[in-house]
Design an enzyme around this catalytic site. Structure first.
Site, PDB file in Angstrom:
ATOM      1  N   LYS A  88     -54.417  19.629 -18.431  1.00 41.78           N
ATOM      2  CA  LYS A  88     -53.259  20.412 -17.982  1.00 41.78           C
ATOM      3  C   LYS A  88     -53.705  21.497 -17.006  1.00 41.78           C
ATOM      4  CE  LYS A  88     -48.897  21.882 -18.161  1.00 41.78           C
ATOM      5  NZ  LYS A  88     -48.247  22.652 -19.180  1.00 41.78           N
ATOM      6  N   ASN A  92     -52.258  22.137 -13.355  1.00 40.77           N
ATOM      7  CA  ASN A  92     -51.765  23.444 -12.934  1.00 40.77           C
ATOM      8  C   ASN A  92     -52.503  23.951 -11.707  1.00 40.77           C
ATOM      9  OD1 ASN A  92     -51.130  24.474 -16.311  1.00 40.77           O
ATOM     10  ND2 ASN A  92     -49.634  23.944 -14.780  1.00 40.77           N
ATOM     11  N   ASN A  96     -49.880  24.468  -8.843  1.00 35.57           N
ATOM     12  CA  ASN A  96     -49.256  25.799  -8.819  1.00 35.57           C
ATOM     13  C   ASN A  96     -49.513  26.593  -7.543  1.00 35.57           C
ATOM     14  OD1 ASN A  96     -48.276  25.177 -11.352  1.00 35.57           O
ATOM     15  ND2 ASN A  96     -48.746  27.186 -12.182  1.00 35.57           N
ATOM     16  N   SER A 158     -44.388  27.280 -11.366  1.00 36.46           N
ATOM     17  CA  SER A 158     -44.085  28.586 -11.956  1.00 36.46           C
ATOM     18  C   SER A 158     -44.662  29.707 -11.098  1.00 36.46           C
ATOM     19  CB  SER A 158     -44.625  28.668 -13.386  1.00 36.46           C
ATOM     20  OG  SER A 158     -46.028  28.447 -13.418  1.00 36.46           O
ATOM     21  N   GLU A 170     -49.599  33.843 -13.155  1.00 32.89           N
ATOM     22  CA  GLU A 170     -50.682  33.504 -14.073  1.00 32.89           C
ATOM     23  C   GLU A 170     -51.885  32.910 -13.321  1.00 32.89           C
ATOM     24  OE1 GLU A 170     -49.247  30.505 -16.848  1.00 32.89           O
ATOM     25  OE2 GLU A 170     -48.415  29.324 -15.228  1.00 32.89           O
TER      26      GLU A 170
END
Length: 192
Positions: A88, A92, A96, A158, A170
């Site tokens: 994951k 990401n 991202n 995100s 993040e």
């Protein structure tokens, strides 16, 4: 239950609380078009498991999964959640920041060969680090790298959503983590 992106979160929670912590992976895409409104854009499950050294056992993981299922959430259990967390993280890192930098949804990102190449290089750096840290990463880890470009073509990451709303991201726990940890181990991670 830690449902945060990245690796190392379960360990930090366990160290700070001395409580048993179940690791979770969220495979649900959403966006918030306006305050108090969440739009589902793809995916429908979470995966739960125990991270070594954090005191969660198979019974606790199964009990936690049952609670999610009772609430109508598709919850699977993984015998190797740590490999899943790294996988994951790879996704990401590949999606991202690049989505945030380009301002393009996943489908448009996947349509550009140069962006796909950067996504691939980003993912490869994550997996080199994961293997160096002892994660059991399968040989076919890159097979589904571009799946979300088709399954969630309109999704914005995100990170892109946070930047658009002026919120903290993040990214330090995603690409930043890979860059820091790779550097500490003498590995090159220039794309991350």
């Amino acid at each position: 239950v830690s449902l945060q992106n990245g690796v190392g979160n379960v360990e930090r929670i366990h160290a700070a609380t001395s409580r048993r912590v179940v690791a979770g992976l969220v495979y649900i895409g959403t966006n918030m078009p306006r305050p108090a409104h969440v739009r589902h854009s793809g995916g429908d499950r979470i995966v739960l498991g125990a991270v070594r050294g954090c005191d969660a056992d198979a019974a606790l993981v199964q009990e936690t999964a049952a609670i999610f299922r009772k609430a109508g959430v598709n919850a699977d259990v993984s015998a190797d959640i740590e490999a899943g967390l790294w996988h994951k993280l790879m996704l990401n890192c590949a999606y991202n920041a690049i989505c945030a930098l380009t301002g393009k949804p996943y489908g448009e990102m996947g349509a550009v060969p140069e962006i796909r190449a950067i996504m691939q290089e980003t993912a490869e750096e994550v997996i080199v680090l994961a293997r160096r840290k002892g994660a059991a990463i399968p040989a076919d880890v890159f097979d589904g790298l571009f799946t979300m470009t088709q399954s969630m073509p309109q999704q914005m990451s995100s990170t892109a959503q946070d930047i658009a709303k002026g919120r903290a991201t993040e990214i330090d726990y995603l690409n930043g983590y890979v860059a820091r940890e790779s550097g500490a181990l003498g590995l090159a991670a220039p794309v991350n």
